[in-house]
Design a protein around this motif. Structure first.
Motif, PDB file in Angstrom:
ATOM      1  N   SER A 285     -13.371 -31.302  42.692  1.00 15.42           N
ATOM      2  CA  SER A 285     -12.647 -32.097  41.712  1.00 15.42           C
ATOM      3  C   SER A 285     -13.148 -33.535  41.683  1.00 15.42           C
ATOM      4  CB  SER A 285     -11.150 -32.090  42.020  1.00 15.42           C
ATOM      5  OG  SER A 285     -10.448 -32.971  41.144  1.00 15.42           O
ATOM      6  N   PHE A 286     -13.135 -34.136  40.502  1.00 11.05           N
ATOM      7  CA  PHE A 286     -13.470 -35.552  40.383  1.00 11.05           C
ATOM      8  C   PHE A 286     -12.426 -36.413  41.086  1.00 11.05           C
ATOM      9  CE2 PHE A 286     -15.898 -33.813  36.780  1.00 11.05           C
ATOM     10  CZ  PHE A 286     -17.134 -34.396  37.041  1.00 11.05           C
ATOM     11  N   LEU A 287     -11.269 -35.827  41.388  1.00 14.36           N
ATOM     12  CA  LEU A 287     -10.231 -36.534  42.148  1.00 14.36           C
ATOM     13  C   LEU A 287     -10.221 -36.105  43.610  1.00 14.36           C
ATOM     14  CD1 LEU A 287      -7.245 -36.293  39.613  1.00 14.36           C
ATOM     15  CD2 LEU A 287      -8.924 -38.128  39.871  1.00 14.36           C
ATOM     16  N   GLY A 288     -11.150 -35.218  43.990  1.00 10.46           N
ATOM     17  CA  GLY A 288     -11.144 -34.665  45.336  1.00 10.46           C
ATOM     18  C   GLY A 288     -11.826 -35.540  46.362  1.00 10.46           C
ATOM     19  N   LYS A 289     -11.474 -35.296  47.642  1.00 10.28           N
ATOM     20  CA  LYS A 289     -12.085 -35.970  48.781  1.00 10.28           C
ATOM     21  C   LYS A 289     -12.303 -34.930  49.882  1.00 10.28           C
ATOM     22  CE  LYS A 289      -9.640 -40.325  47.843  1.00 10.28           C
ATOM     23  NZ  LYS A 289      -8.664 -41.313  48.377  1.00 10.28           N
ATOM     24  N   PRO A 290     -13.319 -35.134  50.731  1.00  6.11           N
ATOM     25  CA  PRO A 290     -13.552 -34.167  51.806  1.00  6.11           C
ATOM     26  C   PRO A 290     -12.337 -33.942  52.700  1.00  6.11           C
ATOM     27  CG  PRO A 290     -15.431 -35.630  51.584  1.00  6.11           C
ATOM     28  CD  PRO A 290     -14.361 -36.167  50.686  1.00  6.11           C
ATOM     29  N   GLU A 291     -11.521 -34.975  52.866  1.00  9.20           N
ATOM     30  CA  GLU A 291     -10.349 -34.825  53.728  1.00  9.20           C
ATOM     31  C   GLU A 291      -9.285 -33.908  53.122  1.00  9.20           C
ATOM     32  OE1 GLU A 291     -10.249 -39.207  52.207  1.00  9.20           O
ATOM     33  OE2 GLU A 291     -11.753 -37.729  52.858  1.00  9.20           O
ATOM     34  N   HIS A 292      -9.430 -33.546  51.855  1.00 10.20           N
ATOM     35  CA  HIS A 292      -8.510 -32.580  51.246  1.00 10.20           C
ATOM     36  C   HIS A 292      -8.799 -31.155  51.713  1.00 10.20           C
ATOM     37  CE1 HIS A 292      -7.940 -35.461  47.559  1.00 10.20           C
ATOM     38  NE2 HIS A 292      -7.239 -35.846  48.624  1.00 10.20           N
ATOM     39  N   HIS A 293     -10.011 -30.926  52.235  1.00 11.41           N
ATOM     40  CA  HIS A 293     -10.403 -29.577  52.638  1.00 11.41           C
ATOM     41  C   HIS A 293      -9.729 -29.160  53.941  1.00 11.41           C
ATOM     42  CE1 HIS A 293     -13.255 -30.081  49.555  1.00 11.41           C
ATOM     43  NE2 HIS A 293     -14.288 -30.501  50.251  1.00 11.41           N
ATOM     44  N   PRO A 294      -9.413 -27.883  54.093  1.00 15.44           N
ATOM     45  CA  PRO A 294      -8.987 -27.374  55.404  1.00 15.44           C
ATOM     46  C   PRO A 294     -10.195 -27.264  56.339  1.00 15.44           C
ATOM     47  CG  PRO A 294      -9.096 -25.584  53.820  1.00 15.44           C
ATOM     48  CD  PRO A 294      -9.389 -26.850  53.055  1.00 15.44           C
ATOM     49  N   ARG A 295      -9.991 -26.725  57.514  1.00 10.83           N
ATOM     50  CA  ARG A 295     -11.080 -26.547  58.477  1.00 10.83           C
ATOM     51  C   ARG A 295     -12.191 -25.693  57.862  1.00 10.83           C
ATOM     52  NH1 ARG A 295     -11.691 -22.412  62.233  1.00 10.83           N
ATOM     53  NH2 ARG A 295      -9.547 -21.719  61.864  1.00 10.83           N
TER      54      ARG A 295
ATOM     55  N   LEU B  86     -16.227 -35.068  28.841  1.00  8.47           N
ATOM     56  CA  LEU B  86     -15.014 -34.389  28.402  1.00  8.47           C
ATOM     57  C   LEU B  86     -13.700 -35.121  28.663  1.00  8.47           C
ATOM     58  CD1 LEU B  86     -15.987 -30.743  29.447  1.00  8.47           C
ATOM     59  CD2 LEU B  86     -16.009 -31.724  27.147  1.00  8.47           C
ATOM     60  N   THR B  87     -13.634 -35.959  29.698  1.00  4.39           N
ATOM     61  CA  THR B  87     -12.338 -36.571  30.023  1.00  4.39           C
ATOM     62  C   THR B  87     -11.785 -37.437  28.887  1.00  4.39           C
ATOM     63  OG1 THR B  87     -12.759 -36.439  32.403  1.00  4.39           O
ATOM     64  CG2 THR B  87     -11.112 -38.041  31.676  1.00  4.39           C
ATOM     65  N   PRO B  88     -12.589 -38.257  28.201  1.00  2.00           N
ATOM     66  CA  PRO B  88     -12.025 -39.016  27.062  1.00  2.00           C
ATOM     67  C   PRO B  88     -11.487 -38.098  25.960  1.00  2.00           C
ATOM     68  CG  PRO B  88     -14.103 -39.989  27.758  1.00  2.00           C
ATOM     69  CD  PRO B  88     -13.973 -38.688  28.495  1.00  2.00           C
ATOM     70  N   ILE B  89     -12.138 -36.960  25.735  1.00  2.00           N
ATOM     71  CA  ILE B  89     -11.647 -36.007  24.737  1.00  2.00           C
ATOM     72  C   ILE B  89     -10.311 -35.424  25.195  1.00  2.00           C
ATOM     73  CG2 ILE B  89     -12.102 -33.796  23.612  1.00  2.00           C
ATOM     74  CD1 ILE B  89     -15.099 -34.449  23.824  1.00  2.00           C
ATOM     75  N   GLY B  90     -10.237 -35.045  26.469  1.00  2.00           N
ATOM     76  CA  GLY B  90      -8.997 -34.502  27.007  1.00  2.00           C
ATOM     77  C   GLY B  90      -7.850 -35.489  26.933  1.00  2.00           C
ATOM     78  N   ARG B  91      -8.154 -36.754  27.154  1.00  2.00           N
ATOM     79  CA  ARG B  91      -7.119 -37.788  27.058  1.00  2.00           C
ATOM     80  C   ARG B  91      -6.588 -37.873  25.629  1.00  2.00           C
ATOM     81  NH1 ARG B  91      -3.406 -40.397  30.262  1.00  2.00           N
ATOM     82  NH2 ARG B  91      -2.949 -42.470  29.434  1.00  2.00           N
ATOM     83  N   ARG B  92      -7.500 -37.858  24.649  1.00  2.00           N
ATOM     84  CA  ARG B  92      -7.101 -37.938  23.241  1.00  2.00           C
ATOM     85  C   ARG B  92      -6.252 -36.735  22.846  1.00  2.00           C
ATOM     86  NH1 ARG B  92      -9.612 -35.640  19.047  1.00  2.00           N
ATOM     87  NH2 ARG B  92     -11.574 -35.352  20.172  1.00  2.00           N
ATOM     88  N   LEU B  93      -6.563 -35.575  23.408  1.00  2.00           N
ATOM     89  CA  LEU B  93      -5.841 -34.352  23.057  1.00  2.00           C
ATOM     90  C   LEU B  93      -4.526 -34.190  23.824  1.00  2.00           C
ATOM     91  CD1 LEU B  93      -8.895 -31.903  22.960  1.00  2.00           C
ATOM     92  CD2 LEU B  93      -7.638 -32.798  20.991  1.00  2.00           C
ATOM     93  N   GLY B  94      -4.310 -35.024  24.845  1.00  2.00           N
ATOM     94  CA  GLY B  94      -3.039 -34.993  25.563  1.00  2.00           C
ATOM     95  C   GLY B  94      -2.992 -34.116  26.785  1.00  2.00           C
ATOM     96  N   ILE B  95      -4.175 -33.722  27.346  1.00  2.00           N
ATOM     97  CA  ILE B  95      -4.173 -32.855  28.527  1.00  2.00           C
ATOM     98  C   ILE B  95      -4.728 -33.533  29.776  1.00  2.00           C
ATOM     99  CG2 ILE B  95      -4.188 -30.676  27.250  1.00  2.00           C
ATOM    100  CD1 ILE B  95      -7.221 -30.555  27.662  1.00  2.00           C
TER     101      ILE B  95
ATOM    102  N   ARG C 221      -5.635 -39.108  36.424  1.00  2.00           N
ATOM    103  CA  ARG C 221      -7.040 -38.799  36.170  1.00  2.00           C
ATOM    104  C   ARG C 221      -7.680 -39.861  35.267  1.00  2.00           C
ATOM    105  NH1 ARG C 221     -10.072 -34.471  37.014  1.00  2.00           N
ATOM    106  NH2 ARG C 221      -8.248 -33.261  37.641  1.00  2.00           N
ATOM    107  N   TRP C 222      -6.954 -40.316  34.264  1.00  2.00           N
ATOM    108  CA  TRP C 222      -7.496 -41.308  33.336  1.00  2.00           C
ATOM    109  C   TRP C 222      -7.764 -42.637  34.051  1.00  2.00           C
ATOM    110  CZ3 TRP C 222     -10.249 -41.360  29.342  1.00  2.00           C
ATOM    111  CH2 TRP C 222     -10.324 -42.446  28.485  1.00  2.00           C
ATOM    112  N   THR C 223      -6.873 -43.033  34.951  1.00  2.00           N
ATOM    113  CA  THR C 223      -7.075 -44.262  35.721  1.00  2.00           C
ATOM    114  C   THR C 223      -8.299 -44.139  36.619  1.00  2.00           C
ATOM    115  OG1 THR C 223      -4.707 -44.769  35.712  1.00  2.00           O
ATOM    116  CG2 THR C 223      -6.045 -45.815  37.427  1.00  2.00           C
ATOM    117  N   ALA C 224      -8.428 -42.996  37.325  1.00  2.00           N
ATOM    118  CA  ALA C 224      -9.579 -42.784  38.209  1.00  2.00           C
ATOM    119  C   ALA C 224     -10.883 -42.773  37.411  1.00  2.00           C
ATOM    120  CB  ALA C 224      -9.414 -41.471  38.962  1.00  2.00           C
ATOM    121  N   PHE C 225     -10.857 -42.175  36.230  1.00  2.00           N
ATOM    122  CA  PHE C 225     -12.050 -42.123  35.390  1.00  2.00           C
ATOM    123  C   PHE C 225     -12.473 -43.522  34.963  1.00  2.00           C
ATOM    124  CE2 PHE C 225     -13.762 -42.054  31.022  1.00  2.00           C
ATOM    125  CZ  PHE C 225     -14.920 -41.315  31.227  1.00  2.00           C
ATOM    126  N   ASN C 226     -11.509 -44.354  34.565  1.00  2.00           N
ATOM    127  CA  ASN C 226     -11.849 -45.708  34.110  1.00  2.00           C
ATOM    128  C   ASN C 226     -12.338 -46.599  35.244  1.00  2.00           C
ATOM    129  OD1 ASN C 226     -11.366 -45.860  31.174  1.00  2.00           O
ATOM    130  ND2 ASN C 226      -9.289 -45.262  31.711  1.00  2.00           N
TER     131      ASN C 226
END
Length: 495
Positions: A228-238, A448-457, A462-467
């Motif tokens: 994920s574009f919002l993911g981090k390695p520490e989110h992973h399990p062992r 795709l993220t700007p398109i998704g923002r315009r469409l409401g999904i 996510r929008w803050t992280a993208f900017n």
């Protein structure tokens, strides 16, 4: 009996297409109902417990860029991550995550249960409510009638599902779950072109019965990739390793000696199987000159005692499966916990769809996933997101949207299906995308993220992280633009 609540969108099916469809609809603020045969199996990985891979990783990144859940669930459930084609250019690199089935499914269910505007209900759907050539609801097995402005069918292998083990067969959507027979018959009565496809799965093996000392270890990558574009390695399990074994001449002799007991070669199975993920009996017949095939032994979870032997999908009788497994190195004393099987199911010609995945013959009805002739979680999730998005847009009275071939692998997938159809389970490859140099994993958010923002999904997080990311890129580009090099100064620096 009519259910008292009216919904704007109903999604039928809780697999990878259905969950993405329901979430994409609800993220728009549309009142959405997800109907499933069993709430406990929402987001279940029916076959291999892997997400991503060649041609598929970009689809997962695009689902994520549009606010979908698949990449997040892979990060939370992934127990081994690898970047495939890492020595090649970025256009053909692909992230692959081996998931813990339980953790992945739990992440999906948590997302569904915490999503505003989304309700879950456990009941098989047997019928569609049609008024003036428009689908306006569904009827469940118990006779409950649910009404909606749009319905999305994501029924996977359940439509007319028939499970084969040897020459024996029984109705089922997958092992342990009933097939959707009434719904299949209802759809066949409508003006759709229908055919049959086939897929399969291997036997599962008790991890304690494997001699890992004889096998080659395959660890994951380090540093560990994220999906994920919002993911981090520490989110992973062992993280854990997979292992590699091989078939051999003894294995192949067992298979060749029992082809008369194979439902595929005896004519019991009518549906066409996936060319790029063939059964082990198909490999032995088609590649008769090969003396060995590589088999990946992939643990199904951190606390699970089962191993998925990737590469020996089969519908041969159980006694033959037993011989096949025990003929391989490290598996001489293996105990099979579940038999492999093939499954045949209905699919509908995707050329009868609009590019936003609404059917041409019936307004308000959307198809996504294996019902359209595709194979794979990623292909299903991508279609589900587009179908759910457009069902929600239609319910809101908004213009439909779909990606072009030069915008996304999703666009390639949909355009291939609605233009050419398919005679075999369709799988995504980088070679299908003529714009693949531009459609990389690493720029899916930019595309795709700007398109998704315009469409409401795309939500605020996510929008803050993208900017923030885009601002950082702009600052770095400006810094690089300010550097000027002239040959004389470069020579002096080198000297």
């Amino acid at each position: 009996m009519s259910f008292q609540d009216h919904y704007e969108v109903i999604v039928v099916g809780g697999g990878h297409a259905g969950t993405e469809a329901a979430l994409a609809s609800a993220r728009q603020g549309v009142k959405t109902l997800l109907l499933t045969q069993n709430i406990e199996t929402l987001g279940q990985m029916s076959c291999n417990q892997a997400i991503g891979g060649i041609g598929k990783g970009p689809l997962v990144k695009e689902i994520d860029a549009l606010g979908g859940i698949m990449a997040k669930a892979a990060d939370l459930g992934g127990i081994q991550f690898r970047t495939l084609n890492s020595s090649k250019g970025p256009a053909v690199r692909a992230t692959r995550a081996q998931a813990d089935r339980v953790r992945y499914k739990a992440a999906i269910r948590k997302a569904l249960e915490s999503q505003e505007n989304l309700h879950l209900f456990q009941q098989p759907v047997d019928d569609l409510v049609v008024e003036n050539d428009r689908v306006v609801g569904v009827v469940t097995q118990a006779g409950l009638r649910f009404s909606a402005k749009a319905v999305v069918l994501t029924v996977g292998t359940f439509l007319g599902g028939l499970i084969h083990i040897g020459l024996q067969n029984n109705q089922g959507g997958r092992a342990g779950d009933p097939a959707s027979i009434a719904l299949s018959q209802r759809l066949r009565a409508l003006p759709f072109r229908v055919d049959r496809l086939k897929t399969g799965t291997p036997p599962r093996i008790d991890i304690n019965s494997i001699d890992f000392s004889q096998l080659k270890e395959q660890p994951g990558d380090f540093p560990t990739p994220v999906f994920s574009f919002l993911g981090k390695p520490e989110h992973h399990p062992r993280q854990i390793s997979c292992y590699i074994t091989h078939t051999n001449e003894k294995t192949h002799d067992v298979i060749r000696n029992n082809l008369d007991r194979s439902p595929m070669y005896s004519g019991e199975i009518e549906g066409i199987g996936p060319r790029y993920c063939p059964s082990i009996e198909d490999k032995v017949v088609r590649f008769a000159d090969r003396t060995s095939h590589q088999i990946f032994l992939e643990p199904e979870g951190l606390e699970c005692g089962e191993v998925y032997p990737n590469g020996i999908s089969t519908s041969l009788p159980f006694d033959v499966q037993y011989e096949i497994v025990r003929s391989m190195k490290g598996l001489e004393n293996a105990h099979i916990t579940r038999p492999g099987y093939a499954i045949e199911y209905d699919f509908f010609d995707p050329r009868d769809l609009h590019p936003w995945l609404e059917t041409k013959h019936m307004s308000g009805l959307f198809f996504a996933g294996q019902i359209n002739g595709t194979t794979g979680y990623e292909e299903a999730g991508a279609q589900g997101l587009i179908a759910g998005l457009n069902a929600g847009l239609q319910a809101r009275g908004k213009e439909q949207w779909y990606p072009r071939r030069d915008e996304a692998y999703m666009g390639v997938l949909i355009d291939d299906l609605i233009t050419s159809g398919t005679r075999e389970p369709y799988r995504m490859f980088t070679s299908r995308a003529e714009y693949r140099l531009m459609l990389r994993e690493d720029n899916a958010d930019i595309r795709l993220t700007p398109i998704g923002r315009r469409l409401g999904i795309v939500d605020d997080e996510r929008w803050t992280a993208f900017n923030i990311k885009q601002d950082a890129v702009a600052i770095e580009n400006k810094r690089l633009d300010e550097y000027k090099f002239v040959p004389e100064k470069v020579d002096q620096t080198i000297a």
